[in-house]
Design a protein around this motif. Structure first.
Motif, PDB file in Angstrom:
ATOM      1  N   SER A  43     -78.842  54.360  19.139  1.00 41.17           N
ATOM      2  CA  SER A  43     -78.995  55.273  18.014  1.00 41.17           C
ATOM      3  C   SER A  43     -79.757  56.529  18.398  1.00 41.17           C
ATOM      4  O   SER A  43     -79.590  57.578  17.768  1.00 41.17           O
ATOM      5  N   ASN A  44     -80.602  56.409  19.410  1.00 37.58           N
ATOM      6  CA  ASN A  44     -81.419  57.549  19.820  1.00 37.58           C
ATOM      7  C   ASN A  44     -80.993  58.130  21.166  1.00 37.58           C
ATOM      8  O   ASN A  44     -81.036  59.335  21.370  1.00 37.58           O
ATOM      9  N   GLY A  71     -77.991  58.506  15.536  1.00 37.95           N
ATOM     10  CA  GLY A  71     -78.282  57.943  14.217  1.00 37.95           C
ATOM     11  C   GLY A  71     -79.112  58.827  13.320  1.00 37.95           C
ATOM     12  O   GLY A  71     -79.449  58.420  12.196  1.00 37.95           O
ATOM     13  N   LEU A  80     -72.394  59.517  11.746  1.00 41.51           N
ATOM     14  CA  LEU A  80     -73.146  59.926  12.927  1.00 41.51           C
ATOM     15  C   LEU A  80     -73.523  61.401  12.843  1.00 41.51           C
ATOM     16  O   LEU A  80     -72.793  62.213  12.262  1.00 41.51           O
ATOM     17  N   ALA A 114     -76.277  52.474  15.422  1.00 40.92           N
ATOM     18  CA  ALA A 114     -75.726  53.705  14.833  1.00 40.92           C
ATOM     19  C   ALA A 114     -74.205  53.661  14.760  1.00 40.92           C
ATOM     20  O   ALA A 114     -73.604  53.934  13.711  1.00 40.92           O
ATOM     21  N   SER A 169     -82.246  52.919  15.247  1.00 41.02           N
ATOM     22  CA  SER A 169     -81.873  52.579  13.875  1.00 41.02           C
ATOM     23  C   SER A 169     -82.102  51.127  13.510  1.00 41.02           C
ATOM     24  O   SER A 169     -81.856  50.742  12.356  1.00 41.02           O
ATOM     25  N   LYS A 193     -84.377  55.453  11.015  1.00 41.45           N
ATOM     26  CA  LYS A 193     -84.132  55.118   9.609  1.00 41.45           C
ATOM     27  C   LYS A 193     -85.404  55.224   8.781  1.00 41.45           C
ATOM     28  O   LYS A 193     -85.380  55.671   7.627  1.00 41.45           O
TER      29      LYS A 193
END
Length: 520
Positions: A43-44, A71, A80, A114, A169, A193
């Protein structure tokens, strides 16, 4: 925590027996894992890792991370990040080209929270496949937890406790025991999140608490070791090192306590994050998530009350490699396998480490099995740095041992191993630039490492045949008597320098030295 090792037994013949077993890195099942490439679409960040070397304790042949923040903003949009998506697609083009250049037959690509949660996650996967030929496998939270836990097992065979992997996430928990992964759960406690929750810290606190309590109900009591996996945890550990002035900046196997977590969370809250980021060497993208991850870690520790906390640099990517290992390879000691591979690759006489170990073992008959394991590792590594300049060889050995990428070794054990290898090339350690690291172990440990180093320093003088008979050392600790019986073929090698090194070993033992020269 690692189960106690079985007692060591003497090693004979070509194959290593007992505790260490026969080397497996040349076995077909291990050779098949020599060059393995994996991509983690998180996600990162999106990261490519290519493993090489001894499969049980692989070296990182290539390791590249691109911070994409796929994310970011998903809590509001459900899809996305457009900018992150473009960066991730560009990264996949680059990684595909790199894989081709390295001659990799394929890349294993997995995507986590994500991509699996985004409304356009499937479309992103299709774009990647169409443009790069790389197929992305989207895994669910429990599978992510399982692979991360397997990554921990790659570094700690037989480990047991709770593994916590935090991504951008999501956050996953998995229990490990006896080399197996047990219960596992996933949650939305990823810092990306949490950052999107409206209402700030006051809104996040009850949400994190409630979610953590739900996780605790599913996982049950987990009061053993807590293994922390993920970039945000590593960043917090780096900050903890800075706060405490910890001298060995190696994240893998770094230990924290519940109290140190509390103090570091407070330290983060009151610090200027930009200044702290620069001091800790953390990327701006990662640093922006640290305060949110710190809130999660604080609640995690309060809820599960672990006995102690260990940072793992191994996670989902290493778990993907572990997935491909046959069980007999998984059961191997990662430290010993890595040292064997280093000896085979870099030593002048590969195989002499085993002979040297058997020769000096009488000095350490009463040593514990974990200590004999380190003695074995030192003997395997005693000659791998011979290419370094003689004036710096001792310090190169220490630096390599304390900072090398090796699994299955604690920080204090790194210092012991490093000191032993330093004394393999130097009688003294005074005025070393590593003096602050020496203080991480007590005087008795430093003395034991010096004896080991000087024993290897002397034994290396009898280097003629890796399978030859060097003779016999006998050590009577109560009488403080050290005896050496030289094999006939070793007689010409026992010159002035060898004699001086033998006497230096005896002096470290505070012993009288007697040499019995065998007749032909």
């Amino acid at each position: 925590m690692t189960d106690p090792a079985k007692p060591a037994v003497p090693e004979t013949g070509v194959a290593d027996l007992g505790l260490f077993g026969k080397p497996l890195f040349e076995d077909p099942s291990a050779r098949a894992l020599r060059r393995v490439g994996v991509v983690d679409v998180g996600s990162n960040s999106v990261r490519l890792v290519v493993f090489d070397g001894a499969a049980r304790s692989p070296a990182y042949f290539y390791n590249e991370k691109i911070m994409c923040a796929l994310g970011a903003g998903m809590a509001e949009t459900g899809h996305l990040s457009p900018e992150g998506r473009a960066r991730a697609l560009s990264a996949m083009h680059r990684f595909s080209a790199l894989a081709d250049g390295m001659g990799l037959s394929e890349l294993t690509v997995v995507a986590t929270a994500a991509v699996r949660d985004a409304s356009d996650g499937r479309a992103f996967r299709e774009d990647v496949l169409r443009e790069t030929g790389l197929r992305i496998w989207t895994i669910d939270g429990e599978e992510e937890a399982r692979l991360s836990a397997q990554g921990v097992l790659l570094g700690w065979p037989g480990a047991y406790g709770l593994v916590c992997d935090i991504g951008g996430s999501s956050m996953e928990l998995a229990e490990i025991s006896g080399g197996r992964v047990g219960r596992r759960v996933t949650s939305n406690l990823g810092p990306l999140k949490l950052r999107d929750i409206k209402g700030g810290a006051k809104a996040r606190e009850p949400y994190i608490k409630e979610t953590m309590e739900q996780l605790a109900e599913k996982m049950g009591k987990q009061r053993d070791r807590l293994f922390l996996v993920g970039g945000s945890w590593r960043a917090i550990a780096r900050i903890d090192m800075i706060r405490q002035g910890y001298p060995l900046m190696v994240l893998h196997e770094y230990r924290m306590t519940r109290e140190s977590v509390r103090e570091t969370v407070k330290f983060i809250k009151k610090s200027n994050m930009e200044e702290l980021r620069l001091e800790a060497g953390i990327s701006s993208g990662r640093a922006s998530l640290v305060p949110f991850a710190a809130e999660v870690l604080s609640r995690l520790v309060k809820t599960f009350k672990p006995k102690d906390i260990a940072i793992s640099s191994y996670g989902i990517r290493e778990g993907m490699l572990y997935e491909q290992m046959p069980q007999r390879l998984r059961d191997r000691d990662p430290l010993i396998e890595a040292c064997r591979f280093a000896e085979a690759k870099d030593a002048r006489v590969p195989g002499f480490g085993r002979t040297l170990y058997n020769f000096i073992l009488p000095l350490f008959r009463s040593a514990s099995a974990p200590r004999k394991r380190l003695i074995k590792a030192a003997c395997l590594l005693h000659d791998v740095s011979w290419r370094a300049h003689p004036d710096y060889r001792a310090e190169v050995c220490f630096d390599n041992a304390t900072r090398a990428n090796m699994g299955g070794i604690k920080h204090a054990e790194r210092i012991y191993l490093g000191l032993a290898l330093l004394h393999r090339y130097s009688n003294k350690r005074e005025n070393s630039r590593f003096a602050d690291l020496f203080e991480m172990v007590d005087e008795a440990t430093r003395r034991d490492a010096e004896i080991l180093g000087k024993a290897m320093r002397f034994g290396a003088m009898l280097w003629a045949d890796k399978d030859g008979d060097l003779g016999e050392l006998r050590w009577h600790p109560k009488k403080k008597e050290l005896y050496l019986r030289l094999a006939p073929d070793m007689m010409p090698l026992f010159g002035e320098v060898a004699e001086a090194r033998f006497n230096s070993l005896a002096a470290s033992l505070e012993a009288t030295a007697t040499v019995k020269k065998a007749r032909r």
